[in-house]
Design a protein around this motif. Structure first.
Motif, PDB file in Angstrom:
ATOM      1  N   ARG A 222       0.812  -1.216   0.000  1.00  0.00           N
ATOM      2  CA  ARG A 222       0.000   0.000   0.000  1.00  0.00           C
ATOM      3  C   ARG A 222       0.849   1.271   0.000  1.00  0.00           C
ATOM      4  N   SER A 223       2.155   1.133   0.173  1.00  0.00           N
ATOM      5  CA  SER A 223       3.024   2.309   0.225  1.00  0.00           C
ATOM      6  C   SER A 223       3.087   2.988  -1.146  1.00  0.00           C
ATOM      7  N   ALA A 224       3.042   4.302  -1.144  1.00  0.00           N
ATOM      8  CA  ALA A 224       3.131   5.074  -2.387  1.00  0.00           C
ATOM      9  C   ALA A 224       4.569   5.523  -2.617  1.00  0.00           C
ATOM     10  N   VAL A 225       5.055   5.375  -3.842  1.00  0.00           N
ATOM     11  CA  VAL A 225       6.401   5.804  -4.193  1.00  0.00           C
ATOM     12  C   VAL A 225       6.337   6.692  -5.430  1.00  0.00           C
ATOM     13  N   ARG A 226       7.356   7.498  -5.627  1.00  0.00           N
ATOM     14  CA  ARG A 226       7.438   8.405  -6.764  1.00  0.00           C
ATOM     15  C   ARG A 226       8.228   7.743  -7.891  1.00  0.00           C
ATOM     16  N   LEU A 262      12.959   3.755 -16.053  1.00  0.00           N
ATOM     17  CA  LEU A 262      11.953   4.065 -15.046  1.00  0.00           C
ATOM     18  C   LEU A 262      12.455   3.572 -13.694  1.00  0.00           C
ATOM     19  N   SER A 263      12.481   4.468 -12.722  1.00  0.00           N
ATOM     20  CA  SER A 263      13.035   4.110 -11.417  1.00  0.00           C
ATOM     21  C   SER A 263      12.159   4.629 -10.292  1.00  0.00           C
ATOM     22  N   ALA A 264      12.352   4.058  -9.112  1.00  0.00           N
ATOM     23  CA  ALA A 264      11.665   4.500  -7.897  1.00  0.00           C
ATOM     24  C   ALA A 264      12.646   4.383  -6.745  1.00  0.00           C
ATOM     25  N   ARG A 265      12.778   5.480  -6.003  1.00  0.00           N
ATOM     26  CA  ARG A 265      13.695   5.516  -4.857  1.00  0.00           C
ATOM     27  C   ARG A 265      15.103   5.076  -5.256  1.00  0.00           C
ATOM     28  N   HIS A 266      15.579   5.616  -6.381  1.00  0.00           N
ATOM     29  CA  HIS A 266      16.937   5.395  -6.881  1.00  0.00           C
ATOM     30  C   HIS A 266      17.174   3.944  -7.306  1.00  0.00           C
ATOM     31  N   LYS A 267      16.108   3.177  -7.484  1.00  0.00           N
ATOM     32  CA  LYS A 267      16.220   1.797  -7.948  1.00  0.00           C
ATOM     33  C   LYS A 267      15.596   1.698  -9.333  1.00  0.00           C
ATOM     34  N   THR A 268      16.408   1.368 -10.344  1.00  0.00           N
ATOM     35  CA  THR A 268      15.910   1.264 -11.708  1.00  0.00           C
ATOM     36  C   THR A 268      15.077  -0.002 -11.854  1.00  0.00           C
ATOM     37  N   LEU A 269      13.863   0.152 -12.432  1.00  0.00           N
ATOM     38  CA  LEU A 269      12.925  -0.959 -12.518  1.00  0.00           C
ATOM     39  C   LEU A 269      12.741  -1.480 -13.940  1.00  0.00           C
ATOM     40  N   PHE A 270      12.565  -0.552 -14.911  1.00  0.00           N
ATOM     41  CA  PHE A 270      12.255  -0.954 -16.275  1.00  0.00           C
ATOM     42  C   PHE A 270      13.013  -0.083 -17.274  1.00  0.00           C
ATOM     43  N   ASN A 280       0.030  14.707 -23.994  1.00  0.00           N
ATOM     44  CA  ASN A 280       0.772  14.216 -22.837  1.00  0.00           C
ATOM     45  C   ASN A 280       1.980  13.387 -23.260  1.00  0.00           C
ATOM     46  N   TYR A 281       3.093  13.584 -22.572  1.00  0.00           N
ATOM     47  CA  TYR A 281       4.274  12.760 -22.791  1.00  0.00           C
ATOM     48  C   TYR A 281       4.078  11.425 -22.065  1.00  0.00           C
ATOM     49  N   THR A 282       4.634  10.352 -22.623  1.00  0.00           N
ATOM     50  CA  THR A 282       4.438   9.024 -22.058  1.00  0.00           C
ATOM     51  C   THR A 282       5.741   8.246 -22.073  1.00  0.00           C
ATOM     52  N   VAL A 283       5.766   7.149 -21.316  1.00  0.00           N
ATOM     53  CA  VAL A 283       6.816   6.149 -21.424  1.00  0.00           C
ATOM     54  C   VAL A 283       6.140   4.790 -21.550  1.00  0.00           C
ATOM     55  N   ARG A 284       6.600   3.983 -22.477  1.00  0.00           N
ATOM     56  CA  ARG A 284       6.059   2.642 -22.681  1.00  0.00           C
ATOM     57  C   ARG A 284       7.093   1.627 -22.215  1.00  0.00           C
ATOM     58  N   ILE A 285       6.691   0.766 -21.300  1.00  0.00           N
ATOM     59  CA  ILE A 285       7.613  -0.224 -20.738  1.00  0.00           C
ATOM     60  C   ILE A 285       7.997  -1.240 -21.806  1.00  0.00           C
ATOM     61  N   LYS A 286       9.294  -1.415 -21.999  1.00  0.00           N
ATOM     62  CA  LYS A 286       9.799  -2.376 -22.986  1.00  0.00           C
ATOM     63  C   LYS A 286      10.221  -3.686 -22.327  1.00  0.00           C
ATOM     64  N   GLN A 287      10.938  -3.577 -21.205  1.00  0.00           N
ATOM     65  CA  GLN A 287      11.446  -4.787 -20.563  1.00  0.00           C
ATOM     66  C   GLN A 287      11.928  -4.454 -19.153  1.00  0.00           C
ATOM     67  N   PHE A 289      14.471  -3.997 -16.135  1.00  0.00           N
ATOM     68  CA  PHE A 289      15.860  -3.548 -16.139  1.00  0.00           C
ATOM     69  C   PHE A 289      16.769  -4.677 -15.673  1.00  0.00           C
ATOM     70  N   ASP A 290      17.784  -4.984 -16.473  1.00  0.00           N
ATOM     71  CA  ASP A 290      18.771  -6.016 -16.147  1.00  0.00           C
ATOM     72  C   ASP A 290      20.059  -5.315 -15.722  1.00  0.00           C
ATOM     73  N   GLU A 291      20.317  -5.299 -14.441  1.00  0.00           N
ATOM     74  CA  GLU A 291      21.477  -4.573 -13.913  1.00  0.00           C
ATOM     75  C   GLU A 291      22.787  -5.159 -14.441  1.00  0.00           C
TER      76      GLU A 291
END
Length: 302
Positions: A222-226, A262-270, A280-287, A289-291
């Motif tokens: 339930r936590s909200a992140v930016r 795309l990241s949240a709290r300095h952690k890259t996700l996608f 509106n500007y958008t981002v489309r998730i491709k895959q 993120f593989d660190e």
């Protein structure tokens, strides 16, 4: 009478602080979900906040002779009256006004007559959202029998038999402008403790990882992140950066739009693709993120 007085002082279990703390934790956890559920059902927003959490009895839920509100009772495998919900007539008036798009800046007129079928339906809708939020999920869920029974009001409510017993009471304030109404939740103390009364485990005795996830995963989810989308620009030396001036244009490197991260709290996700939809500007998730692959690609580019 002596037993009743002692119970009022120390609760049914002799741990009043533990019961109150557990009930408050339940209210805090459920509050965001109740707000979200009501927002999806109403045309204009209303405020909802926790007013008080205290020990009580089920008999306290019965309205006075001059009060005009609504009530419903939810059953569960643990108890035929595992959850009792009441709402005062000002709260019903606020919800009805919000349901039909009333101006939130204007005071809401009080309801001084028996509630209409429409008003009872709106109260039932609000009770349903509260019950779903409080119910939770997983092994610690209360397992209320949903959907809830239709709310009752007026003479039917005053004549309804309520089994008395020790309860935890949570009062919520519903607000619209300067108008405030109260929605109250009553739960048997033993039902509350059975599902949510386990005390915090000692360090080093938390059990398996899946047990931890079942217990706290719901609150964490339930936590909200930016979310932040970052587009790569170009590689520059420190000397070049030191020479940057106001108004200077930096060219995007080739395929930069397709390498947005795309990241949240300095952690890259996608890894995403930057674009535009209408105005509106958008981002489309491709895959995902593989660190590891990103590290290899970085070494190759060098």
């Amino acid at each position: 009478m002596r037993a009743y007085i002692v119970e009022r002082l120390v609760g049914d279990t002799g741990e009043p602080d533990h019961i109150t703390m557990t009930a408050r934790a339940l209210a805090v956890r459920a509050l965001p979900a109740i707000r979200k559920g009501l927002a999806c059902c109403l045309a204009t927003p209303v405020g909802l906040d926790i007013v008080s959490v205290e020990l009580s009895r089920f008999e306290a839920a019965r309205p006075g002779p001059q009060e005009n509100g609504a009530m419903t009772v939810a059953s569960s495998p643990s108890s035929p009256d595992a959850l009792l919900l009441t709402i005062e007539s000002p709260g019903v008036a606020i919800l009805v006004s919000a349901m039909f798009g009333g101006d939130p800046d204007l005071p809401v007129a009080a309801i001084e007559r028996p509630l209409s079928p429409t008003e009872i339906d709106v109260a039932t809708m609000a009770f349903e959202e509260v019950a779903k939020a409080v119910n939770g999920s997983g092994p610690r869920a209360f397992a209320f029998n949903l959907p809830l029974p239709q709310a009752i009001s007026g003479t039917e409510l005053r004549e309804r038999a309520i089994r008395d017993g020790p309860a935890a009471r949570i009062d919520f304030a519903i607000t619209s402008g300067r108008t405030t109404g109260r929605l109250s939740l009553f739960m048997p103390q033993r039902v509350l403790l059975k599902h949510r009364g386990d005390k915090a485990p000692l360090p080093g005795k938390l059990g398996k990882d899946d047990d931890w996830g079942e217990r706290f995963g719901e609150e964490i989810m339930r936590s909200a992140v930016r979310l932040e989308a970052t587009m790569p620009l170009a590689r520059m030396t420190l000397a070049d950066i030191a020479c940057l001036q106001l108004g200077q244009v930096i060219e995007l490197r080739e395929n930069a739009q397709g390498e947005t991260k795309l990241s949240a709290r300095h952690k890259t996700l996608f890894v995403c693709e930057f674009g535009k939809l209408g105005q509106n500007y958008t981002v489309r998730i491709k895959q995902p993120f593989d660190e590891r692959q990103d590290l290899i690609d970085g070494l190759v580019r060098r």
